[in-house]
Write a protein that holds these residues in place. Structure first.
Motif, PDB file in Angstrom:
ATOM      1  N   ASN A 111       1.423  -7.982   5.202  1.00  0.00           N
ATOM      2  CA  ASN A 111       2.251  -8.106   6.395  1.00  0.00           C
ATOM      3  C   ASN A 111       2.873  -9.495   6.482  1.00  0.00           C
ATOM      4  O   ASN A 111       4.072  -9.629   6.753  1.00  0.00           O
ATOM      5  CB  ASN A 111       1.427  -7.831   7.659  1.00  0.00           C
ATOM      6  CG  ASN A 111       1.057  -6.374   7.822  1.00  0.00           C
ATOM      7  OD1 ASN A 111       1.657  -5.493   7.221  1.00  0.00           O
ATOM      8  ND2 ASN A 111       0.058  -6.120   8.628  1.00  0.00           N
ATOM      9  N   ASP A 130      16.142   0.414   7.825  1.00  0.00           N
ATOM     10  CA  ASP A 130      14.894  -0.087   8.397  1.00  0.00           C
ATOM     11  C   ASP A 130      14.227  -1.063   7.436  1.00  0.00           C
ATOM     12  O   ASP A 130      14.130  -0.800   6.239  1.00  0.00           O
ATOM     13  CB  ASP A 130      13.935   1.063   8.691  1.00  0.00           C
ATOM     14  CG  ASP A 130      14.319   1.831   9.940  1.00  0.00           C
ATOM     15  OD1 ASP A 130      15.134   1.313  10.726  1.00  0.00           O
ATOM     16  OD2 ASP A 130      13.791   2.948  10.128  1.00  0.00           O
ATOM     17  N   TYR A 170      10.781  -3.635   6.433  1.00  0.00           N
ATOM     18  CA  TYR A 170       9.331  -3.451   6.286  1.00  0.00           C
ATOM     19  C   TYR A 170       8.709  -3.221   7.657  1.00  0.00           C
ATOM     20  O   TYR A 170       9.084  -3.860   8.631  1.00  0.00           O
ATOM     21  CB  TYR A 170       8.730  -4.709   5.645  1.00  0.00           C
ATOM     22  CG  TYR A 170       7.229  -4.687   5.533  1.00  0.00           C
ATOM     23  CD1 TYR A 170       6.611  -4.043   4.476  1.00  0.00           C
ATOM     24  CD2 TYR A 170       6.433  -5.300   6.492  1.00  0.00           C
ATOM     25  CE1 TYR A 170       5.234  -4.009   4.365  1.00  0.00           C
ATOM     26  CE2 TYR A 170       5.058  -5.285   6.401  1.00  0.00           C
ATOM     27  CZ  TYR A 170       4.464  -4.638   5.341  1.00  0.00           C
ATOM     28  OH  TYR A 170       3.101  -4.612   5.231  1.00  0.00           O
ATOM     29  N   ARG A 171       7.781  -2.293   7.729  1.00  0.00           N
ATOM     30  CA  ARG A 171       7.031  -2.051   8.969  1.00  0.00           C
ATOM     31  C   ARG A 171       5.610  -2.563   8.783  1.00  0.00           C
ATOM     32  O   ARG A 171       5.007  -2.382   7.731  1.00  0.00           O
ATOM     33  CB  ARG A 171       6.967  -0.570   9.303  1.00  0.00           C
ATOM     34  CG  ARG A 171       8.218  -0.080   9.979  1.00  0.00           C
ATOM     35  CD  ARG A 171       7.924   1.245  10.688  1.00  0.00           C
ATOM     36  NE  ARG A 171       9.085   1.680  11.414  1.00  0.00           N
ATOM     37  CZ  ARG A 171       9.324   1.380  12.674  1.00  0.00           C
ATOM     38  NH1 ARG A 171       8.485   0.634  13.350  1.00  0.00           N
ATOM     39  NH2 ARG A 171      10.406   1.815  13.265  1.00  0.00           N
ATOM     40  N   ARG A 172       5.106  -3.189   9.815  1.00  0.00           N
ATOM     41  CA  ARG A 172       3.742  -3.725   9.812  1.00  0.00           C
ATOM     42  C   ARG A 172       2.749  -2.607   9.506  1.00  0.00           C
ATOM     43  O   ARG A 172       2.866  -1.485  10.005  1.00  0.00           O
ATOM     44  CB  ARG A 172       3.457  -4.323  11.196  1.00  0.00           C
ATOM     45  CG  ARG A 172       2.066  -4.834  11.359  1.00  0.00           C
ATOM     46  CD  ARG A 172       1.905  -5.443  12.757  1.00  0.00           C
ATOM     47  NE  ARG A 172       0.615  -6.064  12.877  1.00  0.00           N
ATOM     48  CZ  ARG A 172      -0.376  -5.578  13.623  1.00  0.00           C
ATOM     49  NH1 ARG A 172      -0.200  -4.479  14.321  1.00  0.00           N
ATOM     50  NH2 ARG A 172      -1.533  -6.207  13.674  1.00  0.00           N
ATOM     51  N   GLN A 173       1.765  -2.926   8.677  1.00  0.00           N
ATOM     52  CA  GLN A 173       0.714  -1.982   8.325  1.00  0.00           C
ATOM     53  C   GLN A 173      -0.538  -2.319   9.128  1.00  0.00           C
ATOM     54  O   GLN A 173      -0.840  -3.491   9.366  1.00  0.00           O
ATOM     55  CB  GLN A 173       0.391  -2.068   6.830  1.00  0.00           C
ATOM     56  CG  GLN A 173       1.580  -1.827   5.922  1.00  0.00           C
ATOM     57  CD  GLN A 173       2.069  -0.410   5.980  1.00  0.00           C
ATOM     58  OE1 GLN A 173       1.304   0.523   5.789  1.00  0.00           O
ATOM     59  NE2 GLN A 173       3.347  -0.233   6.269  1.00  0.00           N
ATOM     60  N   ARG A 228      -1.944   2.712   8.113  1.00  0.00           N
ATOM     61  CA  ARG A 228      -0.765   3.393   8.673  1.00  0.00           C
ATOM     62  C   ARG A 228       0.265   2.359   9.110  1.00  0.00           C
ATOM     63  O   ARG A 228      -0.044   1.185   9.277  1.00  0.00           O
ATOM     64  CB  ARG A 228      -1.159   4.284   9.845  1.00  0.00           C
ATOM     65  CG  ARG A 228      -1.756   3.532  11.007  1.00  0.00           C
ATOM     66  CD  ARG A 228      -2.041   4.444  12.198  1.00  0.00           C
ATOM     67  NE  ARG A 228      -2.654   3.708  13.270  1.00  0.00           N
ATOM     68  CZ  ARG A 228      -2.022   2.890  14.109  1.00  0.00           C
ATOM     69  NH1 ARG A 228      -0.726   2.710  13.999  1.00  0.00           N
ATOM     70  NH2 ARG A 228      -2.658   2.255  15.062  1.00  0.00           N
ATOM     71  N   GLU A 229       1.477   2.833   9.300  1.00  0.00           N
ATOM     72  CA  GLU A 229       2.550   1.960   9.778  1.00  0.00           C
ATOM     73  C   GLU A 229       2.475   1.804  11.289  1.00  0.00           C
ATOM     74  O   GLU A 229       2.233   2.777  12.006  1.00  0.00           O
ATOM     75  CB  GLU A 229       3.915   2.540   9.411  1.00  0.00           C
ATOM     76  CG  GLU A 229       4.253   2.438   7.964  1.00  0.00           C
ATOM     77  CD  GLU A 229       5.667   2.916   7.669  1.00  0.00           C
ATOM     78  OE1 GLU A 229       6.291   3.570   8.537  1.00  0.00           O
ATOM     79  OE2 GLU A 229       6.149   2.633   6.574  1.00  0.00           O
ATOM     80  N   ASP A 230       2.701   0.595  11.752  1.00  0.00           N
ATOM     81  CA  ASP A 230       2.802   0.317  13.179  1.00  0.00           C
ATOM     82  C   ASP A 230       4.161   0.840  13.642  1.00  0.00           C
ATOM     83  O   ASP A 230       5.197   0.452  13.119  1.00  0.00           O
ATOM     84  CB  ASP A 230       2.693  -1.190  13.414  1.00  0.00           C
ATOM     85  CG  ASP A 230       2.759  -1.579  14.870  1.00  0.00           C
ATOM     86  OD1 ASP A 230       2.959  -0.697  15.730  1.00  0.00           O
ATOM     87  OD2 ASP A 230       2.605  -2.779  15.155  1.00  0.00           O
ATOM     88  N   GLN A 231       4.157   1.719  14.621  1.00  0.00           N
ATOM     89  CA  GLN A 231       5.395   2.358  15.072  1.00  0.00           C
ATOM     90  C   GLN A 231       6.075   1.630  16.231  1.00  0.00           C
ATOM     91  O   GLN A 231       6.959   2.179  16.876  1.00  0.00           O
ATOM     92  CB  GLN A 231       5.120   3.815  15.459  1.00  0.00           C
ATOM     93  CG  GLN A 231       4.706   4.681  14.283  1.00  0.00           C
ATOM     94  CD  GLN A 231       5.759   4.716  13.192  1.00  0.00           C
ATOM     95  OE1 GLN A 231       6.947   4.892  13.465  1.00  0.00           O
ATOM     96  NE2 GLN A 231       5.342   4.547  11.955  1.00  0.00           N
ATOM     97  N   PRO A 264      11.482  -6.993  10.623  1.00  0.00           N
ATOM     98  CA  PRO A 264      10.145  -6.378  10.610  1.00  0.00           C
ATOM     99  C   PRO A 264       9.418  -6.609  11.935  1.00  0.00           C
ATOM    100  O   PRO A 264       9.646  -7.610  12.616  1.00  0.00           O
ATOM    101  CB  PRO A 264       9.426  -7.107   9.477  1.00  0.00           C
ATOM    102  CG  PRO A 264      10.510  -7.655   8.623  1.00  0.00           C
ATOM    103  CD  PRO A 264      11.647  -7.961   9.546  1.00  0.00           C
TER     104      PRO A 264
END
Length: 135
Positions: A27, A41, A43-46, A69-72, A95
């Motif tokens: 992250n 989109d 990178y999404r926080r894991q 999982r990905e933080d939504q 991100p």
């Protein structure tokens, strides 16, 4: 509870916190990554998820990683019309990684890792003392 069970429980905590630290490091490494395509989109926080798992034979409760999982949460948008990743309005999706939160999470994971390591060392020390007494 015997020493082997306590070491197994601490080892499960070591594995869980080790994975958590790797995910946090990923992250932090991607905190400034943006999409390669305009309006895409980034990178999404894991986030690592855990659960307690009871061993019916020993009665010990260990940690099991249930997944990453990905933080939504919403992706922040920054106005940068010259950026190649900007959408038609000139906004770039960034991100959803907050370095301050990740650093605090890393410190928490590190301390949990150290606590489990200390528990294993204490069990090893008790075993060595027992062996010395039996000599």
């Amino acid at each position: 509870m015997d020493l082997k069970t306590s070491v197994d429980i601490s080892a499960s905590g070591l594995r869980a916190q080790s994975l958590r630290m790797r995910v946090i490091a990923e992250n932090l490494a991607n905190a400034d990554s943006v999409s390669e395509t305009p309006g895409g989109d980034p990178y999404r926080r894991q986030v690592t998820t855990f659960k307690a798992e009871v061993d019916r034979a020993t009665g010990g409760t260990s940690v099991k990683v249930t997944g990453v999982r990905e933080d939504q949460s919403d992706l922040p948008r920054v106005y940068q019309p010259g950026n190649p990743a900007a959408d038609a309005e000139g906004y770039v999706k960034m991100p959803n990684v907050n370095s301050l939160i990740e650093t605090a999470d890393m410190k928490s994971a590190q301390r949990s890792y150290e606590a489990n390591l200390n528990a294993i060392e204490a069990a090893r020390s008790l075993t060595m003392r027992t062996i010395d007494l039996l000599k």
